[in-house]
Scaffold this active site. Structure first.
Site, mmCIF file in Angstrom:
data_model
loop_
_atom_site.group_PDB
_atom_site.id
_atom_site.type_symbol
_atom_site.label_atom_id
_atom_site.label_comp_id
_atom_site.label_asym_id
_atom_site.label_seq_id
_atom_site.Cartn_x
_atom_site.Cartn_y
_atom_site.Cartn_z
ATOM 1 N N CYS A 197 21.489 -15.694 -36.660
ATOM 2 C CA CYS A 197 21.518 -14.491 -35.620
ATOM 3 C C CYS A 197 22.642 -14.550 -34.580
ATOM 4 O O CYS A 197 22.780 -15.298 -33.821
ATOM 5 C CB CYS A 197 20.154 -14.363 -34.966
ATOM 6 S SG CYS A 197 20.368 -13.271 -33.510
ATOM 7 N N ASP A 206 29.227 -5.673 -19.503
ATOM 8 C CA ASP A 206 27.909 -6.103 -19.616
ATOM 9 C C ASP A 206 27.817 -6.751 -21.426
ATOM 10 O O ASP A 206 28.660 -6.524 -22.106
ATOM 11 C CB ASP A 206 27.085 -5.067 -19.495
ATOM 12 C CG ASP A 206 25.514 -5.347 -19.277
ATOM 13 O OD1 ASP A 206 25.449 -6.561 -19.316
ATOM 14 O OD2 ASP A 206 24.779 -4.747 -18.930
ATOM 15 N N ASP A 207 26.472 -7.348 -21.527
ATOM 16 C CA ASP A 207 26.428 -7.873 -22.849
ATOM 17 C C ASP A 207 26.162 -6.828 -24.004
ATOM 18 O O ASP A 207 26.377 -6.994 -25.132
ATOM 19 C CB ASP A 207 25.720 -8.894 -22.777
ATOM 20 C CG ASP A 207 23.917 -8.508 -22.251
ATOM 21 O OD1 ASP A 207 23.120 -8.102 -23.185
ATOM 22 O OD2 ASP A 207 23.819 -8.557 -21.336
ATOM 23 N N ASN A 236 9.130 -19.917 -33.784
ATOM 24 C CA ASN A 236 9.971 -19.065 -33.172
ATOM 25 C C ASN A 236 10.600 -18.131 -34.369
ATOM 26 O O ASN A 236 11.104 -18.704 -35.537
ATOM 27 C CB ASN A 236 11.235 -19.775 -32.472
ATOM 28 C CG ASN A 236 12.259 -18.913 -31.962
ATOM 29 O OD1 ASN A 236 13.465 -19.303 -32.117
ATOM 30 N ND2 ASN A 236 12.037 -17.571 -31.841
ATOM 31 N N GLY A 237 10.448 -16.786 -33.960
ATOM 32 C CA GLY A 237 10.914 -15.957 -35.229
ATOM 33 C C GLY A 237 9.823 -14.784 -35.599
ATOM 34 O O GLY A 237 8.902 -14.623 -34.764
ATOM 35 N N CYS A 266 10.361 -16.284 -28.202
ATOM 36 C CA CYS A 266 9.990 -17.515 -27.848
ATOM 37 C C CYS A 266 10.967 -18.567 -28.140
ATOM 38 O O CYS A 266 11.697 -18.510 -29.056
ATOM 39 C CB CYS A 266 8.805 -17.758 -28.742
ATOM 40 S SG CYS A 266 8.793 -17.436 -30.498
ATOM 41 N N CYS A 294 15.546 -5.289 -34.512
ATOM 42 C CA CYS A 294 15.581 -6.290 -35.186
ATOM 43 C C CYS A 294 13.891 -6.552 -35.506
ATOM 44 O O CYS A 294 13.084 -6.431 -34.702
ATOM 45 C CB CYS A 294 15.941 -7.758 -34.129
ATOM 46 S SG CYS A 294 15.727 -9.217 -34.852
ATOM 47 N N GLY A 297 11.146 -17.023 -23.372
ATOM 48 C CA GLY A 297 10.036 -16.351 -23.251
ATOM 49 C C GLY A 297 9.400 -16.839 -21.643
ATOM 50 O O GLY A 297 9.289 -17.848 -21.284
ATOM 51 N N TYR A 338 23.914 -13.307 -26.208
ATOM 52 C CA TYR A 338 22.880 -13.010 -25.234
ATOM 53 C C TYR A 338 21.893 -13.985 -25.182
ATOM 54 O O TYR A 338 21.402 -14.683 -24.202
ATOM 55 C CB TYR A 338 22.460 -11.542 -25.226
ATOM 56 C CG TYR A 338 21.496 -11.449 -24.052
ATOM 57 C CD1 TYR A 338 21.762 -11.285 -22.994
ATOM 58 C CD2 TYR A 338 19.929 -11.289 -24.426
ATOM 59 C CE1 TYR A 338 20.750 -10.948 -21.882
ATOM 60 C CE2 TYR A 338 19.132 -10.711 -23.306
ATOM 61 C CZ TYR A 338 19.789 -10.893 -22.254
ATOM 62 O OH TYR A 338 18.629 -10.536 -21.180
ATOM 63 N N CYS A 387 23.588 -12.807 -39.509
ATOM 64 C CA CYS A 387 22.801 -11.597 -39.554
ATOM 65 C C CYS A 387 23.116 -10.906 -38.177
ATOM 66 O O CYS A 387 22.998 -11.152 -37.285
ATOM 67 C CB CYS A 387 21.184 -12.043 -39.341
ATOM 68 S SG CYS A 387 19.986 -10.698 -39.133
ATOM 69 N N CYS A 437 21.036 -5.478 -36.357
ATOM 70 C CA CYS A 437 20.831 -4.702 -35.124
ATOM 71 C C CYS A 437 22.049 -4.120 -34.945
ATOM 72 O O CYS A 437 22.137 -3.197 -34.125
ATOM 73 C CB CYS A 437 20.361 -5.462 -33.962
ATOM 74 S SG CYS A 437 21.762 -7.054 -33.591
ATOM 75 N N SER A 486 24.547 -12.316 -17.490
ATOM 76 C CA SER A 486 24.922 -12.315 -18.890
ATOM 77 C C SER A 486 26.127 -11.947 -19.321
ATOM 78 O O SER A 486 26.888 -12.267 -20.297
ATOM 79 C CB SER A 486 23.739 -11.684 -19.755
ATOM 80 O OG SER A 486 23.726 -10.418 -19.390
#
Length: 485
Positions: free
Chosen positions: A256, A365-366, A121-122, A16, A402, A42, A262, A459, A462, A303
């Site tokens: 993050c 690619d990302d 958001n989160g 979001c 994540c 989103g 990305y 963070c 991932c 991306s």
């Protein structure tokens, strides 16, 4: 309702974006523009709440794109006032009640001292435990969203004012949150103590203030970027003035790092750095770490483009648009037939055959998540006559899910969780496959010495499996954390 990304389901999706405005005429119109700029965060649904002294709080929540809903004059006229907040949502199909309009934010609550709306958001990592406790004490939930817990916690606070009630509520919350909220007269922004998700402050004219997930949404309305809301900070804007407070115990920030890779738009600024320039520098680091003899550097659009430009510049290998993206697919195929669905990625991407034929191609690619799209793109490149295909990935292997506001597959669905780099190369059937190292990624985002293993600056769970906030709900459901080394 089928998934919102039927041909883009091999990417991680931010769940979001939030935006708020105070001190301008017809604030909801500015919020609609801001949400349009945040649409990449989103695409499933969006909502706006506004306040006007005569009509009070007004809200509209809709499925689909901002441009398809919040550009209609008849709708926007129902959202008067000089104060408004909004939210765009991406949600996984089925698992979170994605088809329910009641799950679309902002959420609104009427308290004894007046109403308040919040957009979040989160992700709250102890939401299950909080929900059980609140239901046992009589709370009645209207949605399946973890964000609604905040409204119920605020309702139970004994504080007199909404900002203080919000502080009480958020001290009970674990996880990641960047929140934009409003009362009848106040616009409120707050980030969790680690600052995992972004939130920035802008100014518009003499009296207008903006809160936004990203700076690109300030640009669309001509607002001036002031600064970020700092980790653990709450800002309260009223009568043209901003007050700052620190309601949480200070902690080392852990923004993050995948926002740089990305999620954020390349024209945004994160931590004082251009997202585009960071992604270009990722390509430079990748070229240094993983060189290969080839004829063409080709991005997987869109991306992978900045990293491919950086890779080409550093390596001296020509850059070319070997894959062209169909910019107009939009929601045309949101409910495709099985025959059309089997066309898969070809509906979105097409190979520039004249450029590719006979070339040794480096595809940048990302990320690689499940690997399904990467295999299809490789097949398209070979079908177009490429001599070799080499993948270079602008992030480390994504091996862990994540739990802080990103839609991630279960760990056993992540290719890097079950395969080594060589095994992934064989699975994708490419001539070579290399990922940027975690240290290389940290250098690209401005950490000259790379990642501090004792106290990581971001963070990166991932990639590393080191979660700065324990995902209590997921552990209760059986998720196994990475063993301590």
């Amino acid at each position: 309702m089928p998934p919102a990304h039927p041909f883009d389901d091999d990417k991680l999706h931010e769940e979001c974006g939030v935006f708020g405005v105070i001190g301008v005429t017809d604030a909801a119109n500015f919020v609609a523009l801001g949400l349009h700029a945040l649409q990449h965060r989103g695409q499933e649904a969006g909502g706006i709440v506004s306040h006007d002294p005569e009509s009070g709080f007004n809200s509209a929540r809709r499925f689909g794109y901002v441009r398809d809903n919040f550009t209609k004059q008849s709708l926007m006229e129902t959202l008067p006032g000089s104060l408004a907040i909004g939210h765009v949502r991406y949600s996984t199909a089925g698992s979170k009640g994605a088809t329910q309009i009641r799950d679309v934010q902002p959420f609104f609550g009427e308290f004894s001292m007046g109403g308040a709306a919040i957009a979040h958001n989160g992700n709250i990592t102890n939401a299950d435990a909080l929900r059980r406790e609140l239901i046992e004490r009589g709370s009645i939930f209207q949605s399946s969203s973890d964000s609604e817990c905040i409204i119920h916690l605020m309702a139970r606070s004994l504080q007199r004012k909404v900002p203080e009630r919000m502080m009480d509520a958020l001290r009970r919350v674990e996880g990641a949150f960047s929140i934009v909220a409003m009362t009848r007269t106040k616009l409120i922004g707050v980030r969790d103590p680690l600052g995992v998700r972004p939130l920035v402050i802008g100014r518009l004219g003499e009296d207008g203030w903006i809160l936004s997930s990203e700076t690109c949404a300030l640009d669309i309305i001509g607002a001036e970027y002031i600064r970020e809301v700092e980790p653990g900070e709450m800002v309260v804007i009223e009568h043209g003035k901003l007050n700052s407070m620190r309601p949480f115990v200070p902690q080392q920030s852990r923004f993050c790092i995948f926002e740089h890779v990305y999620f954020s738009r390349p024209d945004s600024i994160l931590g004082g750095r251009s997202v585009y320039e960071t992604r270009r520098q990722i390509g430079v680091e990748l070229a240094r770490e993983a060189p290969v003899d080839a004829d063409l550097v080709c991005p997987v659009p869109d991306s992978g483009t900045p990293a491919a430009i950086g890779y080409a510049h550093e390596s001296g290998i020509p850059y070319g648009m070997g894959i062209i993206r169909n910019q107009y697919m939009g929601r045309t195929f949101i409910e495709p037939t099985e025959q059309i669905r089997n066309m898969g990625v070809r509906l979105k991407l097409n190979v520039n055959r004249a450029l590719i034929r006979g070339k040794r191609v480096i595809l940048v690619d990302d990320s690689v998540v499940r690997g399904t799209t990467s295999r299809k793109i490789k097949e398209m490149i070979l079908d177009a006559g490429a001599a070799e295909v080499h993948f270079r990935i602008a992030s480390p292997p994504t091996a862990w899910p994540c739990f802080y506001g990103v839609d991630t597959p279960q760990r056993d669905k992540l290719l890097a969780a079950t395969m080594s780099e060589d095994e992934m190369r064989d699975y994708l059937q490419v001539d070579s496959l290399r990922f940027i190292s975690l240290d290389g990624l940290y250098r690209a985002v401005g950490e000259a010495e790379g990642r501090n293993p004792k106290c990581p600056q971001y963070c990166d769970a991932c990639f590393s499996g080191e979660y700065p906030i324990e995902p209590a709900d997921m552990i209760e459901k059986g998720f196994e954390m990475k063993a301590a080394e």
